[in-house]
Scaffold this motif. Structure first.
Motif, PDB file in Angstrom:
ATOM      1  N   SER A   6      44.268 -46.699  19.572  1.00 45.57           N
ATOM      2  CA  SER A   6      45.676 -46.998  19.298  1.00 45.57           C
ATOM      3  C   SER A   6      46.476 -47.085  20.592  1.00 45.57           C
ATOM      4  CB  SER A   6      46.278 -45.923  18.395  1.00 45.57           C
ATOM      5  OG  SER A   6      45.613 -45.892  17.160  1.00 45.57           O
ATOM      6  N   ILE A   7      46.259 -46.150  21.484  1.00 42.84           N
ATOM      7  CA  ILE A   7      46.974 -46.168  22.767  1.00 42.84           C
ATOM      8  C   ILE A   7      46.546 -47.387  23.591  1.00 42.84           C
ATOM      9  CG2 ILE A   7      47.244 -44.932  24.961  1.00 42.84           C
ATOM     10  CD1 ILE A   7      47.151 -42.330  23.326  1.00 42.84           C
ATOM     11  N   LEU A  10      48.402 -50.354  22.202  1.00 47.09           N
ATOM     12  CA  LEU A  10      49.795 -50.290  22.651  1.00 47.09           C
ATOM     13  C   LEU A  10      49.928 -50.751  24.103  1.00 47.09           C
ATOM     14  CD1 LEU A  10      50.957 -46.915  21.080  1.00 47.09           C
ATOM     15  CD2 LEU A  10      51.964 -49.155  20.670  1.00 47.09           C
ATOM     16  N   TRP A  34      53.378 -58.239  20.821  1.00 51.51           N
ATOM     17  CA  TRP A  34      54.113 -57.477  19.798  1.00 51.51           C
ATOM     18  C   TRP A  34      53.209 -57.099  18.629  1.00 51.51           C
ATOM     19  CZ3 TRP A  34      58.299 -54.957  20.642  1.00 51.51           C
ATOM     20  CH2 TRP A  34      59.224 -55.399  21.579  1.00 51.51           C
ATOM     21  N   MET A  37      50.997 -54.245  19.781  1.00 51.98           N
ATOM     22  CA  MET A  37      51.753 -52.992  19.842  1.00 51.98           C
ATOM     23  C   MET A  37      52.029 -52.443  18.440  1.00 51.98           C
ATOM     24  SD  MET A  37      54.434 -53.202  23.017  1.00 51.98           S
ATOM     25  CE  MET A  37      55.243 -54.703  22.544  1.00 51.98           C
ATOM     26  N   ALA A  38      52.322 -53.302  17.495  1.00 50.19           N
ATOM     27  CA  ALA A  38      52.547 -52.849  16.119  1.00 50.19           C
ATOM     28  C   ALA A  38      51.267 -52.276  15.523  1.00 50.19           C
ATOM     29  CB  ALA A  38      53.068 -54.009  15.271  1.00 50.19           C
ATOM     30  N   GLY A  40      48.776 -50.939  17.186  1.00 50.54           N
ATOM     31  CA  GLY A  40      48.522 -49.672  17.864  1.00 50.54           C
ATOM     32  C   GLY A  40      49.405 -48.554  17.350  1.00 50.54           C
ATOM     33  N   ALA A  41      50.690 -48.855  17.132  1.00 51.17           N
ATOM     34  CA  ALA A  41      51.609 -47.838  16.613  1.00 51.17           C
ATOM     35  C   ALA A  41      51.220 -47.436  15.190  1.00 51.17           C
ATOM     36  CB  ALA A  41      53.037 -48.366  16.638  1.00 51.17           C
ATOM     37  N   LEU A  42      50.868 -48.420  14.359  1.00 49.45           N
ATOM     38  CA  LEU A  42      50.448 -48.119  12.993  1.00 49.45           C
ATOM     39  C   LEU A  42      49.163 -47.294  12.993  1.00 49.45           C
ATOM     40  CD1 LEU A  42      50.990 -48.606   9.971  1.00 49.45           C
ATOM     41  CD2 LEU A  42      49.531 -50.623  10.151  1.00 49.45           C
ATOM     42  N   LEU A  44      48.161 -45.281  15.342  1.00 53.43           N
ATOM     43  CA  LEU A  44      48.493 -43.948  15.832  1.00 53.43           C
ATOM     44  C   LEU A  44      49.124 -43.090  14.736  1.00 53.43           C
ATOM     45  CD1 LEU A  44      48.383 -42.306  18.450  1.00 53.43           C
ATOM     46  CD2 LEU A  44      50.667 -43.132  18.969  1.00 53.43           C
ATOM     47  N   VAL A  45      50.006 -43.686  13.949  1.00 52.49           N
ATOM     48  CA  VAL A  45      50.635 -42.956  12.838  1.00 52.49           C
ATOM     49  C   VAL A  45      49.605 -42.585  11.779  1.00 52.49           C
ATOM     50  CG1 VAL A  45      52.267 -43.204  10.918  1.00 52.49           C
ATOM     51  CG2 VAL A  45      52.931 -43.916  13.211  1.00 52.49           C
ATOM     52  N   THR A  48      47.321 -39.827  13.051  1.00 54.31           N
ATOM     53  CA  THR A  48      48.024 -38.545  13.077  1.00 54.31           C
ATOM     54  C   THR A  48      48.144 -37.955  11.672  1.00 54.31           C
ATOM     55  OG1 THR A  48      49.275 -39.298  14.995  1.00 54.31           O
ATOM     56  CG2 THR A  48      50.143 -37.392  13.804  1.00 54.31           C
TER      57      THR A  48
END
Length: 82
Positions: A6-7, A10, A34, A37-38, A40-42, A44-45, A48
């Protein structure tokens, strides 16, 4: 997808969006950045949330484990070897 992947997504997306000024015919690198990055952020969430739920389900045995003492008897001969 793990935290590392994920990182990585991003970082690559940020590089494509903000750091590069390259034009490729038929590909908009800003849009690709973009999207990465989306993703990767998804990821990561979701990672987590998965790890936080997994840790909360851990069960702990409340009763102590029963220990047994095993002693070898010397008055019984060993079985014959075949």
């Amino acid at each position: 997808m793990g935290i590392g992947a994920s990182i990585f997504l991003l970082a690559v997306g940020a590089i494509l969006t903000f750091a590069l000024d390259v034009r490729i015919a038929g590909i908009d690198l800003d849009a690709v950045g973009w999207i990465l990055m989306a993703a990767g952020a998804l990821g990561l969430v979701i990672t987590t949330i998965f790890w936080s739920n997994r840790r909360s389900r851990t069960t702990v045995a409340e009763e102590p484990v029963e220990y047994r003492r095993v002693e070898e008897r010397s008055d019984v001969p060993p079985p014959p070897i075949r």
